[in-house]
Design a protein around this motif. Sequence first.
Motif, PDB file in Angstrom:
ATOM      1  N   UNK A 139       0.867  -1.175   0.000  1.00 11.85           N
ATOM      2  CA  UNK A 139       0.000   0.000   0.000  1.00 11.85           C
ATOM      3  C   UNK A 139       0.901   1.221   0.000  1.00 11.85           C
ATOM      4  N   UNK A 140       0.403   2.311  -0.576  1.00 16.64           N
ATOM      5  CA  UNK A 140       1.214   3.522  -0.597  1.00 16.64           C
ATOM      6  C   UNK A 140       1.100   4.260   0.737  1.00 16.64           C
ATOM      7  N   UNK A 141       2.136   5.022   1.068  1.00 17.96           N
ATOM      8  CA  UNK A 141       2.116   5.825   2.286  1.00 17.96           C
ATOM      9  C   UNK A 141       1.149   6.986   2.113  1.00 17.96           C
ATOM     10  N   UNK A 142       0.400   7.312   3.165  1.00 17.25           N
ATOM     11  CA  UNK A 142      -0.530   8.440   3.119  1.00 17.25           C
ATOM     12  C   UNK A 142      -0.081   9.580   4.030  1.00 17.25           C
ATOM     13  N   UNK A 143       0.787   9.295   4.981  1.00 19.34           N
ATOM     14  CA  UNK A 143       1.326  10.337   5.853  1.00 19.34           C
ATOM     15  C   UNK A 143       2.565  10.965   5.223  1.00 19.34           C
ATOM     16  N   UNK A 144       2.934  12.153   5.709  1.00 14.54           N
ATOM     17  CA  UNK A 144       4.176  12.774   5.279  1.00 14.54           C
ATOM     18  C   UNK A 144       5.349  11.929   5.769  1.00 14.54           C
ATOM     19  N   UNK A 145       6.354  11.750   4.908  1.00 12.73           N
ATOM     20  CA  UNK A 145       7.470  10.852   5.216  1.00 12.73           C
ATOM     21  C   UNK A 145       8.782  11.632   5.207  1.00 12.73           C
ATOM     22  N   UNK A 159       9.142  12.129  -0.857  1.00 11.74           N
ATOM     23  CA  UNK A 159       7.778  12.217  -1.408  1.00 11.74           C
ATOM     24  C   UNK A 159       6.993  10.945  -1.086  1.00 11.74           C
ATOM     25  N   UNK A 160       5.859  11.118  -0.450  1.00  9.00           N
ATOM     26  CA  UNK A 160       5.108   9.923  -0.026  1.00  9.00           C
ATOM     27  C   UNK A 160       4.591   9.109  -1.206  1.00  9.00           C
ATOM     28  N   UNK A 161       4.484   9.745  -2.366  1.00 11.14           N
ATOM     29  CA  UNK A 161       4.048   8.997  -3.555  1.00 11.14           C
ATOM     30  C   UNK A 161       5.084   7.980  -4.001  1.00 11.14           C
ATOM     31  N   UNK A 162       6.313   8.111  -3.465  1.00  8.77           N
ATOM     32  CA  UNK A 162       7.395   7.189  -3.816  1.00  8.77           C
ATOM     33  C   UNK A 162       7.619   6.125  -2.742  1.00  8.77           C
ATOM     34  N   UNK A 163       6.804   6.153  -1.685  1.00  7.53           N
ATOM     35  CA  UNK A 163       6.996   5.240  -0.556  1.00  7.53           C
ATOM     36  C   UNK A 163       5.868   4.217  -0.527  1.00  7.53           C
ATOM     37  N   UNK A 205      11.581  -6.781  -8.605  1.00  6.11           N
ATOM     38  CA  UNK A 205      10.430  -7.199  -7.812  1.00  6.11           C
ATOM     39  C   UNK A 205       9.259  -6.277  -8.142  1.00  6.11           C
ATOM     40  N   UNK A 206       8.106  -6.869  -8.419  1.00  6.23           N
ATOM     41  CA  UNK A 206       6.947  -6.108  -8.885  1.00  6.23           C
ATOM     42  C   UNK A 206       5.860  -6.007  -7.806  1.00  6.23           C
ATOM     43  N   UNK A 207       5.200  -4.842  -7.803  1.00  4.53           N
ATOM     44  CA  UNK A 207       4.154  -4.552  -6.835  1.00  4.53           C
ATOM     45  C   UNK A 207       2.792  -5.101  -7.263  1.00  4.53           C
TER      46      UNK A 207
END
Length: 233
Positions: A139-145, A159-163, A205-207
């Motif tokens: 799952x993608x991160x939704x909080x600030x990282x 960038x949380x879109x990359x986590x 490795x694929x998501x």
Amino acid sequence: MERVKFYALLMFGGVGSRFGWEKPKQFYPIDELSKKTLLEYVVERFVRFEVFDKIVVVSPFEYLSETKELLRIYSSVEITTGGDSREHSVWNGINYLKDVASDDDIIVIHDGARPLVEKSIIEKSIESAQKYGTGITVINAVDTVSYSEDGIKIDKMIPRTKVFLHQTPQTFKYGLIKSCMEKQIDKIHMFTDEASILIASGFEVYYVRGSRTNIKVTTIDDIALVKRYTENS
């Protein structure tokens, strides 16, 4: 040509010290009326998915007899013992299948502490493994990282879109995960999941997109979330 077979490896190999109960978390009753344990709930769920040719439960050695007793009604489920670490336990499960699984068969490795996984996620991970050799549920991160070297001050923002946060199932072609684990066997205790073993071995490795309801039961408070879901489903 023999058809590809699907195997499930259900990981109950740890003792769950963070759970804070007298026994490992898999023996905790999640249904107060039936007294069904987390272990029974997860195994029954996987049996009812009707996806797998064989389901293997990995159990702590000291709880092997109790595990066998709870699962005695599931004739299609087999049980083996875990190891000293999470990845040693996975290796034991993979090695258990060496006489029946072929390299192109698919193995779905799932944390027994994630009882709410949906069949659709499992099917997507199998499709990914058949196509790419790997299928890692995230799952993608939704909080600030942020990133910190010392844990005291922020070194940089990420960038949380990359986590992406790893869940299970983590699904592979059997020959691929087996060979990668063999390569890393001397330091296998250093890895926290199977995806990291493949990365260390030089493979892509694929998501596969997971779900926020696919929670991991870590503390006894998490059981309340599982109960809420099971009562409403």
